[in-house]
Design a protein around this motif. Structure first.
Motif, short mmCIF file in Angstrom:
data_model
loop_
_atom_site.label_atom_id
_atom_site.label_comp_id
_atom_site.label_asym_id
_atom_site.label_seq_id
_atom_site.Cartn_x
_atom_site.Cartn_y
_atom_site.Cartn_z
N THR A 201 0.83 -1.20 0.00
CA THR A 201 0.00 0.00 0.00
C THR A 201 0.87 1.25 0.00
OG1 THR A 201 -1.76 -1.15 1.19
CG2 THR A 201 -1.80 1.25 1.27
N LEU A 205 1.91 4.73 -3.29
CA LEU A 205 1.45 6.09 -3.06
C LEU A 205 2.38 7.15 -3.66
CD1 LEU A 205 0.24 5.87 0.65
CD2 LEU A 205 -1.13 5.77 -1.44
N LEU A 254 -4.29 11.41 0.08
CA LEU A 254 -4.81 10.04 -0.01
C LEU A 254 -6.23 9.98 -0.56
CD1 LEU A 254 -3.42 8.63 3.34
CD2 LEU A 254 -2.82 7.85 1.05
N ASP A 257 -6.79 7.65 -3.40
CA ASP A 257 -6.66 6.21 -3.15
C ASP A 257 -7.47 5.86 -1.89
OD1 ASP A 257 -5.89 3.58 -2.58
OD2 ASP A 257 -3.87 3.89 -3.34
N ALA A 260 -6.15 3.03 0.46
CA ALA A 260 -4.98 3.40 1.24
C ALA A 260 -5.37 4.39 2.34
CB ALA A 260 -3.91 4.02 0.33
N TYR A 264 -4.62 4.08 6.31
CA TYR A 264 -3.93 5.16 7.03
C TYR A 264 -4.73 5.58 8.27
CZ TYR A 264 -1.47 9.60 7.80
OH TYR A 264 -0.74 10.64 8.35
#
Length: 299
Positions: A201, A205, A254, A257, A260, A264
């Motif tokens: 993951t 990013l 983020l 995504d 993800a 987080y």
């Protein structure tokens, strides 16, 4: 060890399922003076079976020869996938492969020893023995057992033997209750499999030159700090510092995504009490952050 002591100790073992765990336990047991007679497999000509035979210097037998091999073994290791343990145990029971006084271990982290019931009702001593380690399937796996915690649960005599074996490997056995095994295994999955998912993951990013490899020095150093400093002292980062603006920037980045972002947020929420325990984040700020993460996660 005297001849009498040697004869009294259950020495001869066989593995059902010649995978990576079987290789590690077989090599470690051989170094500790136990006799590994070989393994039993549905496909004795598979790559895994050939690797086991080569590294241990033993044979891998077909399943139809299980009764013959088991008749000579003091200890049988069920190193098959979790879903196959009960059915293979029952298959051996129906074939008359188990004998009273024998010891049978399985190596599932999630299942308790009662999955071996078809052996236990025939007078076999049973236990679950799970090393808290992952293996590569090579000759170095024996060394990877040294210092490793090994969860043991089952019938008293089998548990005592498992402790003796684990100590002979250089590992650190501990007793676990059957009811605690699912949570124990979930912890193991988070510490191992989930780390791979987390690194995958993280690596997608940003335009890192080598993907996940670029993150490995940071991850290794974090683990080294964890080993030397422990929790919570090893914790660093924006939540530990109370740097809300940086965390807000992360969450904005983020938004592209969502998967993800959920990871987080879940980990950010779990980080807050660790920062409080370290003493770098006061309880008022922690409360605001926790509420913010919960509200933001619902967006």
């Amino acid at each position: 060890m005297s001849g009498a002591e040697h004869e009294a100790r259950p020495d001869r073992m066989v593995f059902v399922g010649p995978g990576r765990t079987a290789v590690a336990l077989a090599l470690s047991s051989m170094r500790a003076g136990y006799e590994v007679m070989g393994a039993v497999a549905r496909r004795p000509d598979s790559d895994k079976a050939r690797a086991f035979a080569q590294m241990t210097g033993t044979r891998v037998y077909a399943m139809h020869r299980a009764q013959e091999v088991m008749a000579r073994a003091d200890i049988a290791w069920m190193t098959v996938p979790d879903g196959a343990i009960a059915s293979v145990c029952r298959q051996f029971a129906e074939a008359g492969a188990w004998r009273r006084g024998q010891v049978v271990f399985h190596t599932s982290g999630a299942l308790a020893s009662d999955v071996l019931e078809q052996a236990a009702v025939r007078g076999v001593k049973t236990a679950s023995v799970h090393p808290l380690q992952t293996f590569a399937g090579d000759e170095d796996d024996a060394e990877r057992l040294r210092g490793v915690a090994v969860a043991v649960e089952g019938q008293p005599e089998a548990v005592r033997l498992a402790f003796s074996l684990a100590e002979a490997w250089g590992a650190r056995p501990f007793a676990i209750a059957a009811a605690d095994k699912p949570a124990y295994h979930a912890a193991a999955v988070l510490a191992s499999n989930a780390v791979i998912a987390l690194m995958a993951t993280a690596s997608r990013l940003a335009p890192l030159p080598e993907g996940a490899k670029s993150l490995l020095p940071l991850a290794r150093r974090t683990l080294e700090n964890l080993a030397s400093l422990g929790i919570p002292a090893a914790l660093t980062g924006p939540i530990e510092r109370g740097d809300v603006d940086t965390v807000a920037e992360h969450l904005r980045a983020l938004e592209r995504d969502p998967a993800a972002r959920r990871v987080y947020l879940a980990l950010a929420a779990a980080t807050v009490p660790i920062a409080v325990a370290k003493g770098t984040l006061d309880s008022e700020a922690a409360g605001r952050l926790s509420q913010w993460f919960a509200d933001t996660g619902g967006m």
